[in-house]
Design a protein around this motif. Structure first.
Motif, PDB file in Angstrom:
ATOM      1  N   PHE A 148      28.264  35.654  66.151  1.00  0.00           N
ATOM      2  CA  PHE A 148      28.421  34.796  67.318  1.00  0.00           C
ATOM      3  C   PHE A 148      28.157  35.594  68.591  1.00  0.00           C
ATOM      4  O   PHE A 148      28.424  36.793  68.651  1.00  0.00           O
ATOM      5  CB  PHE A 148      29.861  34.259  67.399  1.00  0.00           C
ATOM      6  N   TYR A 157      29.202  35.276  72.703  1.00  0.00           N
ATOM      7  CA  TYR A 157      29.982  34.612  73.730  1.00  0.00           C
ATOM      8  C   TYR A 157      29.638  35.192  75.094  1.00  0.00           C
ATOM      9  O   TYR A 157      29.353  36.379  75.224  1.00  0.00           O
ATOM     10  CB  TYR A 157      31.487  34.800  73.482  1.00  0.00           C
ATOM     11  N   SER A 179      40.055  26.490  65.725  1.00  0.00           N
ATOM     12  CA  SER A 179      38.869  26.070  64.980  1.00  0.00           C
ATOM     13  C   SER A 179      39.268  24.982  63.993  1.00  0.00           C
ATOM     14  O   SER A 179      40.407  24.943  63.533  1.00  0.00           O
ATOM     15  CB  SER A 179      38.213  27.253  64.263  1.00  0.00           C
ATOM     16  N   THR A 187      38.192  24.458  60.902  1.00  0.00           N
ATOM     17  CA  THR A 187      38.383  24.986  59.559  1.00  0.00           C
ATOM     18  C   THR A 187      38.213  26.492  59.610  1.00  0.00           C
ATOM     19  O   THR A 187      37.931  27.056  60.674  1.00  0.00           O
ATOM     20  CB  THR A 187      37.347  24.410  58.566  1.00  0.00           C
ATOM     21  N   ASN A 234      32.471  28.866  61.119  1.00  0.00           N
ATOM     22  CA  ASN A 234      33.160  28.039  62.096  1.00  0.00           C
ATOM     23  C   ASN A 234      33.471  28.749  63.396  1.00  0.00           C
ATOM     24  O   ASN A 234      34.209  29.719  63.445  1.00  0.00           O
ATOM     25  CB  ASN A 234      34.425  27.472  61.474  1.00  0.00           C
ATOM     26  N   GLU A 235      32.898  28.196  64.422  1.00  0.00           N
ATOM     27  CA  GLU A 235      33.101  28.681  65.763  1.00  0.00           C
ATOM     28  C   GLU A 235      34.551  28.540  66.168  1.00  0.00           C
ATOM     29  O   GLU A 235      35.210  27.571  65.809  1.00  0.00           O
ATOM     30  CB  GLU A 235      32.235  27.872  66.718  1.00  0.00           C
ATOM     31  N   GLN A 236      35.043  29.519  66.868  1.00  0.00           N
ATOM     32  CA  GLN A 236      36.366  29.418  67.463  1.00  0.00           C
ATOM     33  C   GLN A 236      36.193  29.033  68.930  1.00  0.00           C
ATOM     34  O   GLN A 236      35.399  29.634  69.647  1.00  0.00           O
ATOM     35  CB  GLN A 236      37.116  30.741  67.332  1.00  0.00           C
ATOM     36  N   PHE A 237      36.951  28.053  69.335  1.00  0.00           N
ATOM     37  CA  PHE A 237      36.907  27.570  70.709  1.00  0.00           C
ATOM     38  C   PHE A 237      38.013  28.270  71.489  1.00  0.00           C
ATOM     39  O   PHE A 237      39.185  28.156  71.132  1.00  0.00           O
ATOM     40  CB  PHE A 237      37.095  26.051  70.750  1.00  0.00           C
TER      41      PHE A 237
END
Lengths: 114, 115
Positions: A35, A37, B95, B97, B102-105
């Motif tokens: 990812f 950010y 997240s 799941t 799965n992206e973490q917000f």
């Protein structure tokens, strides 16, 4: 060993030019996610792009693309047509297998010059 | 668009005091996390929480820390007897799941200053 390595503490780019931010990772898990950010000066963490270890194609999201080289264990972020609003810290992160935590790199501070 | 919220945005406390940092994750998410970022350093994982219990924690998350989901919406991080080195930005994330995809917000963070 560091899970995520970002070797560029600071980068400068001319407005409208493209820039590549480097990220290498270390894992023995065959299943992982990568990812990027963005963290502007206001402090929040904004998700940019995701690349899965089994994805065949490099991820793209608008002006962001990820140059994923699995054999080299690198996941560089490419920002095309840089804008002044792109000035921020950029963090590469990895999540392994079914694990919960993100491993973050130390970040790259990008400054876009008008 | 749903988002993670955190309160307060900035907390100042005296060394030795207890603080509670609050987070409201996205409503249909099941996994919750706390991270911290000491000024100028990388973001570090503290703990993950699922099904009303801790699912994973880092070495940083010692007995000084605890997490709780006191009701259906809030997720809190308690720091007992704060130390100067606890000064940092604390991020909550959620997240839907688990798993690598799965992206973490992330929430906007709470800046904790221990004097």
């Amino acid at each position: 060993a560091q899970k995520i390595t970002q070797t560029q503490p600071g980068m400068f780019v001319q407005e409208k030019e493209a820039v590549t931010l480097d990220c290498t990772y270390d894992t023995s898990d065959p299943s992982y996610g990568l990812f990027w950010y963005k963290q502007p000066s206001s402090g929040e963490m904004i998700f940019l792009i995701y690349q899965g270890s089994y994805d065949q194609q490099n991820a793209t999201e608008g002006r962001y693309s990820l140059n994923f080289q699995k054999a080299r264990k690198s996941a560089n972020l490419v920002i095309s047509a840089s804008q002044l609003g792109d000035s921020a810290m950029y963090f590469c992160a990895m999540r392994e297998g079914t694990g919960n935590q993100f491993y973050f790199g130390t970040g790259t501070s990008l400054t876009v010059i008008p | 668009e749903p988002e993670v919220t955190q309160t307060p945005s900035h907390q100042v406390t005296q060394m030795g005091q207890e603080v509670i940092l609050r987070c409201v994750p996205i409503s249909n998410h099941l996994y919750f996390y706390w991270y911290r970022q000491i000024l100028g350093q990388k973001v570090e994982f503290l703990v993950s929480f699922y099904n009303n219990e801790i699912s994973e924690k880092s070495e940083i998350f010692d007995d000084q820390f605890s997490v709780e989901r006191p009701d259906g919406s809030n997720f809190t991080l308690k720091i007992r007897s704060t130390k100067l080195e606890d000064s940092a930005m604390y991020f909550c994330a959620s997240s839907p799941t688990s798993g690598p995809r799965n992206e973490q917000f992330f929430g906007p963070g709470t800046r904790l200053t221990v004097l």
